[in-house]
Design an enzyme around this catalytic site. Structure first.
Site, PDB file in Angstrom:
ATOM      1  CB  SER A 410      -0.906   0.005   1.240  1.00  0.00           C
ATOM      2  OG  SER A 410      -1.639   1.203   1.314  1.00  0.00           O
ATOM      3  CG  LEU A 481     -10.257   1.358   0.530  1.00  0.00           C
ATOM      4  CD1 LEU A 481     -11.452   1.311   1.485  1.00  0.00           C
ATOM      5  CD2 LEU A 481     -10.751   1.365  -0.926  1.00  0.00           C
ATOM      6  CD  GLU A 482      -4.081   0.225  -1.317  1.00  0.00           C
ATOM      7  OE1 GLU A 482      -4.196  -0.025  -2.514  1.00  0.00           O
ATOM      8  OE2 GLU A 482      -3.056   0.778  -0.822  1.00  0.00           O
ATOM      9  CG  LEU A 483      -3.715   2.377   7.351  1.00  0.00           C
ATOM     10  CD1 LEU A 483      -2.587   1.420   7.720  1.00  0.00           C
ATOM     11  CD2 LEU A 483      -3.323   3.815   7.646  1.00  0.00           C
TER      12      LEU A 483
END
Length: 570
Positions: A410, A481-483
């Protein structure tokens, strides 16, 4: 009256001088017969000649033509004087062999002599008379007689002493008893009965000084006789036992080196036995200490309990003991009226253990040095040690875990971060270490829904690698969003771990998820040129955070060459 008394004194002195050259059996001053009386009280003193020195009594001596003469020497004087029997009210008088004082005065103190003589015989003896003062509590320097009562054993009576002969049997004197300063009235177990004082089951609390005051009337004059005695409650005869030796005993061994001081106590307990002669002594090799060629010092001490049980101690000491002294037999002996006891002391030479001072010091120093070296080695090479363990003993995490990717990367979507991820991270992690990376912009299919595909990729990955930079924290980016998806997956299911790689420093963290992640997770920092070397600390830290995976794809030399050449071009 003064002139006749002077003439009589001169006559008496003449008699004494006329007989001075004649032989007279002089028994000297009998200090054992010292008489103590209270001031202003009557005193009745018998001539000691008829009690201790002669075989006949006064009546026999008088009928044989012997005359009893009294004279005295004042205190701190040397001149013998006749006794003045013509004082007012006959204060001093003689009746047969008794000298009377009604009453005594302080200046009556002195040495009194009674002489029995005729023209062919003479015998005399002197004795001291001391007139003392008493205070309101009957305290005085008088030597007090001691009455011993057996503890908790029946009824004991004591009688007011030395009052016989002061008044006829027809006179009934009044008697008052005191303990210390307190008159004995309604005492718990002490009851006065005239001349007697009864103790019902004596207790230790009955110890003390008791005084009887006898008051009687004679020729219209009131006289008082004060007699004080000490009462001691002692051990009962039924508790009498032979001596008990406390020390030495079988439990204590006296180990000494030659030249040291040897000290052995002989400590013995004696129960109270009336008129018992208690004694303790040492023998050395069966001989008295004085008969042994050893410089021995013996010190004795005695202590008493409240019931006069006795603890007697003799301490035997040898200042500098020799090997021969340590082989001798030291025995403590004790004896009383009930029997004897003995106990040998255990004495031996101390065995000196070998001293390994140098060896112990060297061993201790080597141990400390080794510990320090191990701590330094671990501090410097702990990453290498962890990687070595993982490579040889670690369990492959990729087997049957259902995951497709090792790492989901990410990062912020800009040129600099993309170059770092696609060239540097991917080049080493995939080509060097054999990990399979999931990079969304590379591995996603066109036309798909970004959110769904992102969550799907994260669920298929074993690690989430977050590349931190100032651009990463911008709101609304795909990176955030990925985190969030990775942190939620790690917290709820625990099937993914998050790795934080700081590509560039982030000063102000406004994203709460990122704040929380940095507070609980270790951040691996990229330090530019210093971190490009593939054997550097950055890559080792990153490899430790990666899943354990067996990958024999590259040899060590190939890996090193590929990594270094690939990074050199970044």
């Amino acid at each position: 009256m003064g002139l006749p008394w002077c003439l009589m004194s001169l006559f008496f002195c003449g008699i004494l001088q006329s007989h001075a050259s004649e032989r007279c059996d002089d028994w000297g001053l009998d200090t054992m017969r010292q008489i103590q009386v209270f001031e202003d009280e009557p005193a009745r003193i018998k001539c000691p000649l008829f009690e201790h020195f002669l075989k006949y009594n006064y009546s026999t001596a008088h009928s044989s033509g012997l005359t009893l003469i009294w004279y005295w020497t004042r205190q701190d004087r040397d001149l013998e004087e006749p006794i003045n029997f013509r004082l007012p009210e006959n204060r001093i008088s003689k009746e047969k062999d008794v000298l009377w004082f009604r009453p005594t005065l302080l200046n009556d103190t002195g040495n009194y002599t009674c002489m029995l003589r005729n023209t062919t015989y003479c015998s005399k003896v002197a004795f001291p008379l001391e007139v003392v003062q008493k205070d309101s509590c009957f305290n005085s320097p008088m030597r007090l007689p001691v009455h011993r009562l057996y503890i908790e054993q029946g009824i004991h009576n004591i009688t007011c002493p030395n009052v016989d002969g002061y008044f006829p049997s027809s006179v009934k004197p009044s008697v008052t008893w005191y303990k210390g300063c307190t008159e004995i009235v309604n005492f718990h177990n002490v009851q006065p009965k005239g001349m007697n004082l009864s103790f019902f089951i004596p207790l230790v609390s009955n110890n003390g000084n008791y005084t009887c005051v006898v008051t009687y009337l004679e020729n219209g004059r009131l006289f008082h006789l004060t007699r004080t005695m000490t009462v001691k409650v002692v051990g009962s005869p039924k508790d009498a036992v032979p001596p008990h030796i406390y020390s030495p005993n079988d439990r204590v061994v006296y180990e000494k080196e030659p030249g040291e001081e040897l000290v052995i106590p002989c400590k013995v307990y004696f129960s109270f036995i009336m008129d018992s002669h208690n004694e303790i002594w040492w023998t050395i090799d069966g001989k008295k200490p004085d008969d042994v060629p050893v410089d021995i010092t013996i010190i004795e001490s005695v202590s008493y309990s409240s019931t006069e049980d006795e603890t007697r101690t003799q301490i035997l000491s040898i200042k500098k003991v020799t090997p021969e002294d340590l082989k001798r037999n030291y025995v403590c002996h004790a004896r009383n009226a009930e029997g004897e006891a003995e106990q040998a002391a255990k004495v031996k030479q101390k065995v000196i253990p070998p001293r390994y001072t140098v060896e112990l010091a060297c061993g201790f120093g080597a141990t400390v040095f080794l510990v320090v070296v191990l701590i330094v080695v671990y501090h410097v090479y702990w990453l290498e040690m962890v990687l070595f363990y993982r490579a040889h003993f670690g369990t492959d995490e990729t087997i049957l875990d259902g995951k497709e990717y090792d790492i989901y990367v990410s990062y912020a979507r800009n040129a600099e971060e993309e170059e770092f991820v696609l060239l540097t991270l991917r080049g080493v992690l995939e080509n060097e270490f054999g990990y399979k990376l999931c990079i969304f912009d590379r591995d996603s299919f066109p036309g798909g829904i970004v959110t769904d595909e992102t969550l799907s990729f994260i669920q298929k990955s074993r690690r989430l690698l977050v590349v931190l930079s100032p651009n990463y924290v911008l709101q609304g980016t795909q990176a955030l969003l990925e985190l969030k998806a990775g942190l939620e997956n790690m917290a709820s299911r625990g099937n993914i771990n998050v790795i934080l790689v700081q590509y560039k420093a982030v000063k102000d963290l406004k994203v709460k998820e990122l704040k929380r992640a940095k507070s609980v997770l270790t951040v691996i920092k990229w330090k530019g040129e210093k971190s490009k070397y593939p054997q550097g600390r950055f890559w080792k830290q990153l490899q430790v955070a990666m899943p354990v995976k067996k990958s024999p794809r590259w040899s060590s030399s190939d890996k090193q060459g590929l990594s270094y050449s690939s990074l050199k071009n970044v």
